[in-house]
Each structure stands twice: as structure tokens, then as C-alpha cells.
Design an enzyme around this catalytic site. Structure first.
Site, PDB file in Angstrom:
ATOM      1  CG  HIS A 111     -26.089  54.630  45.379  1.00  0.00           C
ATOM      2  ND1 HIS A 111     -25.866  55.901  44.912  1.00  0.00           N
ATOM      3  CD2 HIS A 111     -26.650  53.940  44.371  1.00  0.00           C
ATOM      4  CE1 HIS A 111     -26.273  55.977  43.654  1.00  0.00           C
ATOM      5  NE2 HIS A 111     -26.766  54.794  43.301  1.00  0.00           N
ATOM      6  NE  ARG A 149     -24.020  53.903  41.604  1.00  0.00           N
ATOM      7  CZ  ARG A 149     -23.657  53.168  40.555  1.00  0.00           C
ATOM      8  NH1 ARG A 149     -22.379  52.834  40.395  1.00  0.00           N
ATOM      9  NH2 ARG A 149     -24.559  52.769  39.670  1.00  0.00           N
ATOM     10  CD  GLU A 181     -29.302  51.584  38.708  1.00  0.00           C
ATOM     11  OE1 GLU A 181     -30.169  50.701  38.485  1.00  0.00           O
ATOM     12  OE2 GLU A 181     -29.542  52.622  39.345  1.00  0.00           O
ATOM     13  CG  HIS A 235     -27.255  50.314  42.605  1.00  0.00           C
ATOM     14  ND1 HIS A 235     -26.240  51.219  42.404  1.00  0.00           N
ATOM     15  CD2 HIS A 235     -26.687  49.205  43.150  1.00  0.00           C
ATOM     16  CE1 HIS A 235     -25.091  50.682  42.799  1.00  0.00           C
ATOM     17  NE2 HIS A 235     -25.341  49.456  43.258  1.00  0.00           N
TER      18      HIS A 235
END
Ligand SMILES: O=C(O)[C@H](O)COP(=O)(O)O
Length: 346
Positions: free
Chosen positions: A100, A149, A203, A273
Site C-alpha cells: 500500500h 490502506r 499487516e 502490506h
């Protein structure tokens, strides 16, 4: 052994494109397989008797059941089977990975982990820039984490794609969500790209560091300790996940849900991520735990792999920023690009 013969038969069928994935268990003389094709899982158990003919042995199906995978997909229904612009005879598929763009907590230098923070303006621009770089690479399916994100990055990147298909998030949380998000036009479905969101691509969970400033944490606990928390392979931050733990769920998800799509010839983009992508790259590039800890991924730089004959071939590097220098086109990609040029000229 029944399992060996079966396994061979499955591998043969797989290589001929009959289905995209299988797994084998054998217990008490019964071989059972899970075949995954077009979003449907078929569980079949066999005994070593008649009915199923492989070259040397035959077997009886003693039990079979079908169910949908967690990526049920109105857009990938059979009516859309021919929808891929990029259906390739050469049996290769493109895999794009994008970390991202900059998030509002990246900007503030805060540990973010699984906190759901949006992109900054710079992150939005990075995502658009990433989209320009992949605008000539075919995309049939998108996977993102469940965090905004990554989803913003995928969607913004696709605004730049020259094919102008519409990315549609699949809502699979319950029956009503599935029903209420149906599309009733086959033509419209063909112009859509299914987007699957999966927490497994999130993440890594940063535990009690989430929300803390990275510099202040280093000042307080020492930069060596913080480096261990951030970059060791198997030491988790307090009550959080190590890279190893993150890799366990991200790579398992990749193998179970994404790799079968690639095997069936679908071109896939993953927006995720730093650490979930490092985990997946570790698997794709067969990196050791020593090698992966020095792998750093920039925000918003897409990486390209070609999946061919069961192997992942890295085509793009996070350090080479322009489309021309990153992506050495394969024949299929060059043909796809040419088709796009023709389509957009006419
Ligand atoms: O979660 C975070 O804070 C970042 O996205 C990744 O952090 P790292 O660079 O410490 O792995």
C-alpha cells in the site's frame, strides 16, 4: 500405494487444466482429495477398488461433496469463463504485488500493524503511480487485506488501468451480503474484476507497539531491541506476531486461494502490506529466514512475477521505478498490450 498412483493421476489432470488445485490425505486405506476449480471445492474420498481408472489401478468414489471456496464469485461464474482478455494458450499468469501507499501513520512514524489507517495524499499519489506502472499488465482478480490502506491502493491503482474494468469487492460475510451484491447482467460481469478481501493478508499484528512512535520506542527500549522486534524472523513484539507467524497465515492463504487462480491462468494482483508481502515473497523467491529479514519493500512500488509451469519467475524489482525498466514483457504480456493498443485506438 493407492496414494502415489492417485497423486500422479491428479497431477496429470491438473497439468491438463481439469482443475486448479488438489490436496491429498490418506487415512485408513482411503485416499481423499480436495479439488478446487472455478471457486468450487469438491471433496472426494476413494477406496482402492473400481470405478476411478488411473493407468494402473481403479478406485471407487465412496463419498463426494461440493462446496464453495471462500472466494465465491459472481464475476467468475462460467458465463464469464471467456471474459478474461488475457486467456493465454501459453498457460502463464501474471502476479502483481503492491505494498500500500503511505498511510497516515507511516507519515507520523507510528507502529500500525492491524490498526485500520487510511492513506495520506502522498499515499494516494503513490497508488495512482503504481497503477500507471501496471496499466498494461492483465488483471483478472484482485486480493487485498481487510485493511483500508491496501484496499484504497488497489482501487486507486485500477483507476489507471487501460482496460477500464471495474474492480468490485465481493461481500461474503453472510448470505444476505452475498445476495444483495449480485450482478444480474453477464455483460456487466465481464467488465468487472472481483476483489477478494482477506484478513490473512493483513499487516502483521504489532501487539503492544501499535500506535507507538517508532523513534520514541527506540529511545525507550533501545534501537537494538526495536530492530529485533521489527526485523527478526521469529521474535514477536510484545503480544504481537513475529514475521514467522505472519508468514504462516499469509502464505497458507496464498497457497490455498491465490495459487489455484494462477494455476487456472488468472492474472492476479495482491495489494497488501510490508510484512504480509515479505512473507509471500519469501515463499515465491524461496528466501531463507536470514534473507527475508533484509528485504525491504517501498510503499506503492508494484512487483511483477510470472507464474509458469508451476514456477514463479520474478520480473519486476521494487527498486526499478519505471514500467520499461521493471517489466520485461513476456510474449503473452506483449500480446495483451498490443490488444489494448488496438482496442483503445478503434
Ligand atoms: O505496521 C507498520 O508499522 C508498518 O506498516 C510496517 O512496519 P515495519 O517497517 O516496522 O515492519
Amino acid at each position: 500405494m493407492a496414494s502415489a498412483t492417485f497423486h500422479q493421476a491428479i497431477v496429470t489432470l491438473q497439468s491438463r487444466g481439469y482443475f486448479s488445485n488438489s490436496s491429498l490425505n490418506q487415512e485408513n486405506g482411503i485416499a481423499s482429495f480436495r479439488l478446487i476449480s472455478k471457486g468450487v471445492k469438491l471433496d472426494i474420498a476413494f477406496t482402492r477398488r473400481e470405478t476411478y481408472c488411473s493407468r494402473r489401478r481403479s478406485f471407487t468414489v465412496i463419498q463426494a461433496s461440493a462446496s464453495q471456496t471462500t472466494a465465491p464469485d459472481p464475476v467468475l461464474s462460467p458465463s464469464n469463463g471467456t471474459a478474461s482478455d488475457s486467456k493465454k494458450k501459453s498457460n502463464e499468469a501474471a502476479l502483481i504485488l503492491i505494498r500500500h501507499g503511505e498511510s497516515m501513520w507511516n507519515e507520523k512514524n507510528l507502529f500500525t500493524g492491524c490498526v485500520d489507517v487510511p492513506l495520506t495524499k502522498k499515499g494516494v499519489e503513490e497508488a495512482i503511480e503504481a497503477g500507471k506502472r501496471i496499466s498494461n499488465i492483465p488483471v483478472d482478480m484482485i486480493y487485498t487485506s481487510s485493511l483500508i490502506r491496501a484496499q484504497m491502493t488497489a482501487m486507486l491503482a485500477m483507476t489507471e488501468h487501460r482496460r477500464k474494468k471495474v474492480p468490485i469487492i465481493l461481500h461474503d460475510e453472510n448470505e444476505q451480503a452475498r445476495e444483495w451484491s449480485q450482478i444480474f447482467s453477464d455483460d456487466t460481469k465481464k467488465q468487472c474484476i472481483p476483489v477478494v478481501t482477506a484478513w490473512q493478508l493483513n499487516e502483521r499484528m504489532y501487539g503492544e507497539l501499535q500506535g507507538l512512535n517508532k523513534q520514541e520506542t527506540a529511545d525507550r527500549y533501545g534501537s537494538e531491541q526495536v530492530h529485533v522486534w521489527r526485523r527478526s524472523y521469529d521474535t514477536p513484539p510484545p503480544n504481537g506476531e513475529s514475521l514467522e507467524m505472519c508468514a504462516e497465515r499469509a502464505v497458507a492463504y496464498f497457497k490455498e486461494y491465490i495459487q489455484p487462480q494462477l494455476l487456472s491462468g488468472k492474472n492476479v494482483m495482491i495489494a497488501a502490506h510490508g510484512n504480509s508481502l515479505r512473507s509471500i515473497i519469501m515463499y515465491l523467491d524461496k528466501l531463507t529466514s536470514q534473507e527475508v529479514i533484509s528485504l525491504e519493500l517501498s510503499t506503492g512500488i508494484p512487483m511483477l512475477y510470472i507464474f509458469k509451469e508451476g514456477r514463479f519467475i520474478r520480473r519486476g524489482s521494487p527498486v526499478a521505478p519505471t514500467e520499461a525498466s521493471v517489466y520485461a514483457y513476456t510474449k503473452s504480456l506483449a500480446q495483451y498490450r498490443q490488444k489494448l493498443d488496438e482496442m483503445l485506438q478503434s
